[in-house]
Design an enzyme around this catalytic site. Structure first.
Site, PDB file in Angstrom:
ATOM      1  N   GLY A 217       0.676  -1.353   0.355  1.00  0.00           N
ATOM      2  CA  GLY A 217       0.326   0.325  -0.403  1.00  0.00           C
ATOM      3  C   GLY A 217       0.535   1.524   0.132  1.00  0.00           C
ATOM      4  O   GLY A 217       2.655   1.124   0.569  1.00  0.00           O
ATOM      5  N   TYR A 218       0.328   2.465  -0.358  1.00  0.00           N
ATOM      6  CA  TYR A 218       1.075   3.192  -0.420  1.00  0.00           C
ATOM      7  C   TYR A 218       0.337   4.239   1.076  1.00  0.00           C
ATOM      8  O   TYR A 218      -0.652   5.374   0.441  1.00  0.00           O
ATOM      9  CB  TYR A 218       0.931   4.146  -1.543  1.00  0.00           C
ATOM     10  N   LEU A 219       1.357   5.286   1.413  1.00  0.00           N
ATOM     11  CA  LEU A 219       1.313   5.978   2.591  1.00  0.00           C
ATOM     12  C   LEU A 219       1.367   7.489   1.506  1.00  0.00           C
ATOM     13  O   LEU A 219       0.641   8.887   2.640  1.00  0.00           O
ATOM     14  CB  LEU A 219       2.463   5.804   4.040  1.00  0.00           C
TER      15      LEU A 219
ATOM     16  N   GLU B 194      -3.677   4.812   1.859  1.00  0.00           N
ATOM     17  CA  GLU B 194      -4.076   5.340   0.210  1.00  0.00           C
ATOM     18  C   GLU B 194      -5.241   4.504   0.614  1.00  0.00           C
ATOM     19  O   GLU B 194      -4.773   3.046   0.064  1.00  0.00           O
ATOM     20  CB  GLU B 194      -3.439   6.444  -0.272  1.00  0.00           C
TER      21      GLU B 194
ATOM     22  N   ASN C 282       2.540   1.042 -10.083  1.00  0.00           N
ATOM     23  CA  ASN C 282       1.269   0.495  -9.045  1.00  0.00           C
ATOM     24  C   ASN C 282       1.204   1.607  -7.940  1.00  0.00           C
ATOM     25  O   ASN C 282      -0.323   1.406  -7.791  1.00  0.00           O
ATOM     26  CB  ASN C 282       2.735  -0.779  -7.749  1.00  0.00           C
TER      27      ASN C 282
END
Length: 157
Positions: A28-30, A82, A144
């Site tokens: 996942g992406y912060l 996010e 990604n």
């Protein structure tokens, strides 16, 4: 601290014949800002946090810093990410002297299969296997970080 990478679509599953290993990846992406991303990943039984910078104009080169962290820390950070989490299986595929990483996406990105090859120089030659499709290098839709906000299942032809 820079990575040089080319990305391709995959047109058949014949790559599996040369796959030496595979493992699950959850990430996942912060932060998924196009100028910098901060990614949290669990790859197999290891956790990682990665910061990536903006890509060069041709999409081949960008800053990358990665640090291994405890899986428990990665699991906690994934809860802060996010939008939605990306799940995929990565295959390590040998082709001559080259090593490709082939990602078979799951969930809302099912149907997407992307091969990447990391290079030492931007003009390094490598043998392209017959299962390799169109080049996607520099096409931000296949990053990604983009897929985490715009899943493949939601793309309109």
């Amino acid at each position: 601290m820079f990575e040089i990478e080319r990305k391709f679509s995959v047109k058949s599953t014949t790559f599996l014949a040369n796959a030496k290993k595979s493992y699950k990846i959850t990430q996942g992406y912060l932060n998924s800002n196009e100028n910098r991303t901060v990614r949290v990943r669990i790859k197999g039984d290891k956790g990682f946090i990665t910061v990536k910078g903006i890509s060069s104009a041709d999409g081949l080169k960008r800053f990358e810093w990665e640090k291994e962290i405890a899986v428990e820390e990665a699991e906690a950070l994934l809860l802060l990410c996010e939008d939605f989490i990306i799940d995929k299986t990565r295959y390590i595929v040998l082709n001559g002297d080259s090593v490709f990483e082939v990602d078979v996406f799951e969930g809302l990105n099912t149907g997407l299969v992307i091969a990447e090859i990391e290079l030492q120089t931007t003009d390094e030659h490598f043998e392209k296997p017959d299962w390799l499709g169109d080049e996607l290098t520099g096409d931000k839709r296949f990053y990604n970080s983009y897929l985490s906000n715009h899943p493949f299942a939601n793309w309109v032809d």
